[in-house]
Write a protein that holds these residues in place. Structure first.
Motif, PDB file in Angstrom:
ATOM      1  N   LEU A 133      -5.791  -4.092   1.775  1.00  0.00           N
ATOM      2  CA  LEU A 133      -7.000  -3.451   2.276  1.00  0.00           C
ATOM      3  C   LEU A 133      -7.831  -4.452   3.052  1.00  0.00           C
ATOM      4  O   LEU A 133      -8.097  -5.562   2.573  1.00  0.00           O
ATOM      5  CB  LEU A 133      -7.813  -2.880   1.106  1.00  0.00           C
ATOM      6  CG  LEU A 133      -9.051  -2.036   1.445  1.00  0.00           C
ATOM      7  CD1 LEU A 133      -9.295  -0.982   0.361  1.00  0.00           C
ATOM      8  CD2 LEU A 133     -10.319  -2.891   1.599  1.00  0.00           C
ATOM      9  N   GLN A 158       0.000   5.697  -0.100  1.00  0.00           N
ATOM     10  CA  GLN A 158      -1.104   6.613   0.119  1.00  0.00           C
ATOM     11  C   GLN A 158      -1.622   7.163  -1.214  1.00  0.00           C
ATOM     12  O   GLN A 158      -0.889   7.717  -2.018  1.00  0.00           O
ATOM     13  CB  GLN A 158      -0.699   7.771   1.029  1.00  0.00           C
ATOM     14  CG  GLN A 158      -1.866   8.678   1.382  1.00  0.00           C
ATOM     15  CD  GLN A 158      -1.583   9.488   2.614  1.00  0.00           C
ATOM     16  OE1 GLN A 158      -0.870   9.028   3.496  1.00  0.00           O
ATOM     17  NE2 GLN A 158      -2.135  10.677   2.691  1.00  0.00           N
ATOM     18  N   ASP A 169      -2.932   6.545  10.878  1.00  0.00           N
ATOM     19  CA  ASP A 169      -3.987   7.479  11.276  1.00  0.00           C
ATOM     20  C   ASP A 169      -4.362   7.268  12.739  1.00  0.00           C
ATOM     21  O   ASP A 169      -4.211   6.162  13.286  1.00  0.00           O
ATOM     22  CB  ASP A 169      -5.248   7.271  10.432  1.00  0.00           C
ATOM     23  CG  ASP A 169      -5.111   7.785   9.017  1.00  0.00           C
ATOM     24  OD1 ASP A 169      -4.098   8.448   8.733  1.00  0.00           O
ATOM     25  OD2 ASP A 169      -6.023   7.515   8.205  1.00  0.00           O
ATOM     26  N   TYR A 180      -6.305   4.001  14.068  1.00  0.00           N
ATOM     27  CA  TYR A 180      -5.981   2.792  13.298  1.00  0.00           C
ATOM     28  C   TYR A 180      -5.843   1.572  14.191  1.00  0.00           C
ATOM     29  O   TYR A 180      -6.404   0.507  13.904  1.00  0.00           O
ATOM     30  CB  TYR A 180      -4.700   3.005  12.497  1.00  0.00           C
ATOM     31  CG  TYR A 180      -4.166   1.744  11.839  1.00  0.00           C
ATOM     32  CD1 TYR A 180      -4.616   1.356  10.585  1.00  0.00           C
ATOM     33  CD2 TYR A 180      -3.234   0.927  12.491  1.00  0.00           C
ATOM     34  CE1 TYR A 180      -4.142   0.195   9.979  1.00  0.00           C
ATOM     35  CE2 TYR A 180      -2.762  -0.232  11.903  1.00  0.00           C
ATOM     36  CZ  TYR A 180      -3.214  -0.603  10.654  1.00  0.00           C
ATOM     37  OH  TYR A 180      -2.743  -1.760  10.073  1.00  0.00           O
ATOM     38  N   TRP A 195       0.819  -1.198   0.000  1.00  0.00           N
ATOM     39  CA  TRP A 195       0.000   0.000   0.000  1.00  0.00           C
ATOM     40  C   TRP A 195       0.854   1.251   0.000  1.00  0.00           C
ATOM     41  O   TRP A 195       1.856   1.376   0.673  1.00  0.00           O
ATOM     42  CB  TRP A 195      -0.896  -0.032   1.239  1.00  0.00           C
ATOM     43  CG  TRP A 195      -1.552   1.281   1.540  1.00  0.00           C
ATOM     44  CD1 TRP A 195      -2.677   1.769   0.983  1.00  0.00           C
ATOM     45  CD2 TRP A 195      -1.101   2.258   2.475  1.00  0.00           C
ATOM     46  NE1 TRP A 195      -2.969   2.989   1.492  1.00  0.00           N
ATOM     47  CE2 TRP A 195      -2.013   3.327   2.419  1.00  0.00           C
ATOM     48  CE3 TRP A 195      -0.009   2.357   3.343  1.00  0.00           C
ATOM     49  CZ2 TRP A 195      -1.884   4.454   3.204  1.00  0.00           C
ATOM     50  CZ3 TRP A 195       0.123   3.480   4.119  1.00  0.00           C
ATOM     51  CH2 TRP A 195      -0.803   4.510   4.043  1.00  0.00           C
ATOM     52  N   ALA A 207      -8.792   8.604  -1.439  1.00  0.00           N
ATOM     53  CA  ALA A 207      -9.750   7.628  -0.925  1.00  0.00           C
ATOM     54  C   ALA A 207     -10.972   7.565  -1.823  1.00  0.00           C
ATOM     55  O   ALA A 207     -11.337   8.535  -2.483  1.00  0.00           O
ATOM     56  CB  ALA A 207     -10.162   8.021   0.488  1.00  0.00           C
ATOM     57  N   ARG A 252      -6.223   4.799   7.395  1.00  0.00           N
ATOM     58  CA  ARG A 252      -4.924   4.333   6.931  1.00  0.00           C
ATOM     59  C   ARG A 252      -4.019   4.006   8.107  1.00  0.00           C
ATOM     60  O   ARG A 252      -4.173   4.571   9.192  1.00  0.00           O
ATOM     61  CB  ARG A 252      -4.258   5.403   6.054  1.00  0.00           C
ATOM     62  CG  ARG A 252      -4.986   5.673   4.747  1.00  0.00           C
ATOM     63  CD  ARG A 252      -4.175   6.636   3.883  1.00  0.00           C
ATOM     64  NE  ARG A 252      -4.743   6.769   2.560  1.00  0.00           N
ATOM     65  CZ  ARG A 252      -5.626   7.701   2.204  1.00  0.00           C
ATOM     66  NH1 ARG A 252      -6.041   8.585   3.121  1.00  0.00           N
ATOM     67  NH2 ARG A 252      -6.093   7.747   0.976  1.00  0.00           N
ATOM     68  N   ARG A 253      -3.088   3.120   7.866  1.00  0.00           N
ATOM     69  CA  ARG A 253      -2.091   2.832   8.898  1.00  0.00           C
ATOM     70  C   ARG A 253      -1.330   4.112   9.218  1.00  0.00           C
ATOM     71  O   ARG A 253      -0.856   4.805   8.319  1.00  0.00           O
ATOM     72  CB  ARG A 253      -1.132   1.742   8.421  1.00  0.00           C
ATOM     73  CG  ARG A 253      -0.174   1.297   9.515  1.00  0.00           C
ATOM     74  CD  ARG A 253       0.678   0.117   9.071  1.00  0.00           C
ATOM     75  NE  ARG A 253       1.544  -0.323  10.161  1.00  0.00           N
ATOM     76  CZ  ARG A 253       2.434  -1.304  10.054  1.00  0.00           C
ATOM     77  NH1 ARG A 253       2.553  -1.976   8.912  1.00  0.00           N
ATOM     78  NH2 ARG A 253       3.187  -1.637  11.093  1.00  0.00           N
ATOM     79  N   GLY A 309      -2.674  -2.135   5.294  1.00  0.00           N
ATOM     80  CA  GLY A 309      -2.308  -0.771   4.938  1.00  0.00           C
ATOM     81  C   GLY A 309      -3.463   0.189   5.113  1.00  0.00           C
ATOM     82  O   GLY A 309      -3.273   1.357   5.461  1.00  0.00           O
ATOM     83  N   VAL A 310      -4.683  -0.290   4.888  1.00  0.00           N
ATOM     84  CA  VAL A 310      -5.856   0.563   4.998  1.00  0.00           C
ATOM     85  C   VAL A 310      -7.041  -0.302   5.424  1.00  0.00           C
ATOM     86  O   VAL A 310      -7.142  -1.470   5.031  1.00  0.00           O
ATOM     87  CB  VAL A 310      -6.139   1.295   3.661  1.00  0.00           C
ATOM     88  CG1 VAL A 310      -6.390   0.317   2.539  1.00  0.00           C
ATOM     89  CG2 VAL A 310      -7.301   2.261   3.784  1.00  0.00           C
TER      90      VAL A 310
END
Length: 465
Positions: A87, A6, A21, A24, A4, A9, A18-19, A43-44
């Motif tokens: 994801l 960035q 954030d 998370y 992943w 979105a 997201r990782r 990753g998200v």
């Protein structure tokens, strides 16, 4: 599929985290009901609020080259939805539950989202005198439970819970939404009834056939010292196999049972039987053989046949599998008798590092009527079945309890190569745990269906070591 990075979105009704954030780690830990959160980091994370979100998340993952895993409710002991990078699609907000009454020859049905729990489904059905073979733990959501086959309450009579799945709504790897039945997309329908965490799509809804609520639910139990396991199983197994299919019987081996007036705390074996019957008299008569133990003087505790309910059964399960604990689980289908298998576990249970650990061994946990096993990936794979649970609450005890679980399973499967049930298999243990959860032809067909519906391998397959 790449790692992943960035990117913008997708447009969502729900949320994307997201990782890195804020929030998370809470979102990652929430994916697993188990207090043990595996050290795997998506990753998200997308928390879908609608089927539209599911479609957009699948499209987003495909467009960005992200592998995709799916969480419907979070009860998987191994934390299979947690994968590194990629994801994670969280369906825990998809909780629709709609009943459709009988219409002419058509029986009543329920349409449910994947995150509806067994407890919630019972609450919706009981006022209408309807029932469904929900999972034994009240907080088990129907999504992963039904995808794995489903060994639920009264499954010895009604069959694997997925036998009552009439239709599944699936978002496929190419972003389509398809309704799958025996007549429409029958390969996906077959796979959705047993494939478990390796299913090659996202199920956003199930249409379920329902059953009339039993007139009487009644339960009884008798408990003995664990040292008497051979005698108890030799007596109770043939009784259990000879009873009507609406009687569910299980052996429960406990590392430490409570003290009674006559004995101190210590390891125990219980025989627990529950009848889902057409009348109180029928239920009581069916359970009577368990009240006539020829060595009753060894019994340390017991309950005579007593009326109960699905809600009360769920309350009892919550006491056995409490929230906010740490768990490891593994299971085994085997050709041997319960006496052989459970006797092998006496010493491991008696020396378990946690007194909360236990073994559950339901006798004939699912109907073997061919009509109730047709057109599904799931199948019972042995004459006896057991699940071993390590249960503890201190993170410092993780190594001891994890090691104990695998040692206990090695004791019960000394040659290795045993068969498993995908829903409660220790998928990170040695050997091909996922593959050995299926008949060889079913495993090959699952691979063919994945290749057809997910040719680019968007969806993570089965978790492994």
């Amino acid at each position: 599929m790449g790692r992943w990075t960035q990117v913008s979105a997708p447009d969502l009704d729900g949320t994307l985290i997201r990782r890195g954030d804020s929030g998370y780690e809470d979102a990652r830990a929430d994916v697993v009901w188990n207090g043990v959160t595996p050290a795997r980091f998506p990753g998200v994370i997308v928390r879908a609020a609608s089927e539209r979100d599911v479609v957009r998340a699948v499209d987003y993952a495909r467009e960005q080259g992200l592998r995709l895993s799916v969480r419907s409710g979070g009860h998987n002991w191994s934390g299979a939805p947690l994968r590194d990078d990629g994801l994670l699609l969280d369906l825990s907000r998809l909780r629709e539950c709609t009943l459709a009454p009988a219409a002419g020859p058509d029986p009543p049905t329920a349409t449910v989202g994947p995150a509806v729990t067994g407890q919630e489904l019972v609450a919706a059905l009981t006022p209408h005198q309807l029932a469904f073979p929900v999972g034994h733990c009240p907080t088990v959501p129907v999504g992963g439970f039904l995808l794995s086959g489903g060994l639920g309450w009264n499954s010895r009579a009604w069959g694997a819970s997925c036998a009552d799945v009439q239709e599944v709504r699936v978002v496929t790897a190419d972003g389509r939404t398809v309704d799958c039945t025996e007549a429409s997309h029958p390969d996906l329908f077959w796979a959705a009834r047993g494939a478990g965490p390796g299913f090659c799509g996202v199920v956003t809804g199930f249409r379920l056939a329902l059953h009339p609520h039993p007139v009487s639910i009644m339960t009884t139990s008798c408990t003995f010292p664990l040292a008497d396991t051979a005698r108890v199983t030799e007596w109770a197994e043939p009784i259990a196999r000879g009873l009507p299919p609406y009687v569910e019987t299980a052996f429960v081996l406990m590392a430490s049972g409570p003290a009674t007036e006559s004995v101190p705390p210590g390891p125990r074996i219980s025989v627990v039987a529950t009848a889902f019957a057409s009348s109180p008299e029928t239920a009581r008569q069916a359970l009577e053989p368990f009240t006539e133990c020829p060595f009753g003087e060894l019994e340390v505790a017991g309950e005579p046949p007593t009326p109960t309910s699905y809600a009360a059964l769920h309350e009892g399960a919550s006491a056995v599998w409490p929230p906010d604990h740490r768990y490891g689980a593994d299971n085994l289908w085997a050709p041997e008798s319960y006496q052989t298998q459970l006797t092998r576990l006496v010493d491991p249970l008696a020396t378990a590092p946690s007194g909360k650990s236990l073994v559950l061994a339901p006798v004939q946990p699912v109907s073997e009527d061919p009509a109730l096993l047709s057109n599904m990936a799931f199948a019972p794979l042995g004459a006896s079945y057991l699940v071993c649970y390590a249960i503890w609450d201190d993170p410092a005890d993780d190594p001891a309890n994890g090691g104990w679980l695998r040692e206990a399973m090695a004791a019960v499967d000394p040659r290795g190569g045993g068969r498993h049930y995908i829903a409660e298999a220790d998928l990170e243990a040695g050997g091909p745990r996922a593959q050995s959860s299926y008949a060889p032809a079913a495993w090959d067909r699952l691979a063919e269906i994945k290749a057809r519906w997910d040719p680019d391998d968007l969806f993570h397959s089965y978790l492994g070591p």
